[in-house]
Enzyme design. Structure first.
Site, mmCIF file in Angstrom:
data_model
loop_
_atom_site.group_PDB
_atom_site.id
_atom_site.type_symbol
_atom_site.label_atom_id
_atom_site.label_comp_id
_atom_site.label_asym_id
_atom_site.label_seq_id
_atom_site.Cartn_x
_atom_site.Cartn_y
_atom_site.Cartn_z
ATOM 1 N N SER A 45 46.009 40.178 -0.999
ATOM 2 C CA SER A 45 46.020 38.878 -1.681
ATOM 3 C C SER A 45 46.997 38.874 -2.842
ATOM 4 O O SER A 45 47.369 37.813 -3.356
ATOM 5 C CB SER A 45 44.612 38.525 -2.175
ATOM 6 O OG SER A 45 44.046 39.606 -2.900
ATOM 7 N N LYS A 112 41.252 49.320 3.958
ATOM 8 C CA LYS A 112 40.618 48.185 4.640
ATOM 9 C C LYS A 112 41.563 47.647 5.698
ATOM 10 O O LYS A 112 42.753 47.488 5.452
ATOM 11 C CB LYS A 112 40.244 47.072 3.672
ATOM 12 C CG LYS A 112 39.485 45.920 4.375
ATOM 13 C CD LYS A 112 39.017 44.863 3.388
ATOM 14 C CE LYS A 112 40.145 43.954 2.947
ATOM 15 N NZ LYS A 112 40.710 43.144 4.086
ATOM 16 N N GLU A 114 42.005 44.503 8.576
ATOM 17 C CA GLU A 114 41.537 43.213 9.080
ATOM 18 C C GLU A 114 41.359 43.294 10.589
ATOM 19 O O GLU A 114 42.205 43.828 11.297
ATOM 20 C CB GLU A 114 42.521 42.101 8.725
ATOM 21 C CG GLU A 114 42.457 41.697 7.269
ATOM 22 C CD GLU A 114 43.180 40.395 6.984
ATOM 23 O OE1 GLU A 114 43.490 39.658 7.938
ATOM 24 O OE2 GLU A 114 43.434 40.122 5.800
ATOM 25 N N GLU A 181 34.434 37.249 5.678
ATOM 26 C CA GLU A 181 35.111 36.232 4.878
ATOM 27 C C GLU A 181 34.927 34.837 5.449
ATOM 28 O O GLU A 181 35.174 34.599 6.637
ATOM 29 C CB GLU A 181 36.609 36.541 4.750
ATOM 30 C CG GLU A 181 37.341 35.514 3.884
ATOM 31 C CD GLU A 181 38.741 35.924 3.481
ATOM 32 O OE1 GLU A 181 39.431 35.100 2.845
ATOM 33 O OE2 GLU A 181 39.150 37.062 3.782
#
EC number: 2.1.2.11
Length: 283
Positions: A45, A112, A114, A181
């Site tokens: 992000s 992490k 996705e 999310e």
């Protein structure tokens, strides 16, 4: 080794809420660690909130390594988690392994990724190598083009099935936790009940094992923020006030004041030095 480990995070499921916040530099990481967060997350992000990109797709491994290294230097207690950016693991398992190693070498305790089911082989490989992995399903920003933009997930049977399948695949592959999310709260609750690993929500309601938010959203550093993010401060206005006052004082000759600089107390000494210097330089 830092106090909070992946094993400790797993042990918190159903017992204690897990707290996670993003940090992208040394000072923010210092504060996040001091505040007692369980996980300090160097998220991709940063592409949007630090570099002004419209999405996370242009974030590079070099950027992630650079910011991970800064955060890792600051954090003594929390688990440092680093994002695998878009393009760093999709091509092959081998490519994913190489890039995960780079983030661990930069100071991360875990990475992490996705996605879930589609990347189960990579997760399994990394875990076997000793690299802890957190998964991520629901709204996956790196795949927002396929999803049709940023939108809430789990509104139909197909999406619920995919989210649960991802979470179960991550659990089976050895991931220590999974981010959910922008998932409908009922779906997040179902996933939390059906997997043995912790679920960490962002915009996914209260029925998860932990929560994560972006640093800039928590502090109110931008005019707007996602609808699921709560502002705990409005630092944008305070920062704007402070820097505007600095500018104003410079323009008006009020800064620096006498308490902010030093000068020769013995002016005769300075004048003698000045004359000697000017003569030597023939000015």
């Amino acid at each position: 080794m830092r106090e909070i480990t992946p094993k400790r995070i797993m042990e918190m499921k159903g017992k204690e809420k897990i707290t996670m916040i993003t940090a992208y530099d040394y000072p923010s990481a210092l504060l996040a660690d001091k505040a007692g967060f369980d996980i300090v997350f160097v998220g991709d992000s940063l592409g949007m909130v630090v570099y002004g990109e419209q999405n996370t797709l242009n974030v590079t491994m070099d950027q992630m390594i650079f910011h991970t290294r800064a955060v890792a230097k600051a954090v003594k207690r929390a688990l440092v988690l680093a994002d695998m950016p878009f393009g760093s693991y999709e091509v092959s398992v081998e490519e994913g392994v190489k890039n995960a190693i780079k983030l661990i070498q930069a100071g991360a305790d875990a990475v992490k990724i996705e996605g879930g089911y589609d990347h189960r082989k990579l997760v399994k490989k990394l875990v076997r190598m000793g690299i802890p992995v957190m998964g991520h399903t629901g709204l996956t920003p790196q795949r927002y083009l396929r999803l049709g933009g940023y939108r809430i997930m789990g509104e139909n049977e197909e999406e619920v099935e995919e989210i649960l399948r991802d979470a179960k695949a991550l659990e089976k592959a050895g991931a220590f936790a999974v981010v959910l999310e922008f998932v409908l709260a009922d779906v997040a609750k179902l996933v939390t009940e059906e997997v043995s690993i912790p679920t960490i929500g962002i915009g996914s309601g209260p029925y998860v094992d932990g929560q994560v938010l972006v640093w800039h959203d928590v502090l109110g550093l931008y005019e707007s923020s996602p609808p699921f993010a709560k502002r705990y401060a409005n630092l944008r206005e305070e920062i704007l006030r402070a820097i505007s006052e600095f500018r104003k004082e410079v323009k008006e000759g009020k800064f620096p004041g006498k308490e902010h600089y030093w000068e020769y107390q013995d002016k005769e000494t300075f004048n003698r030095i000045k004359e000697n210097v000017m003569r030597k330089l023939r000015l």
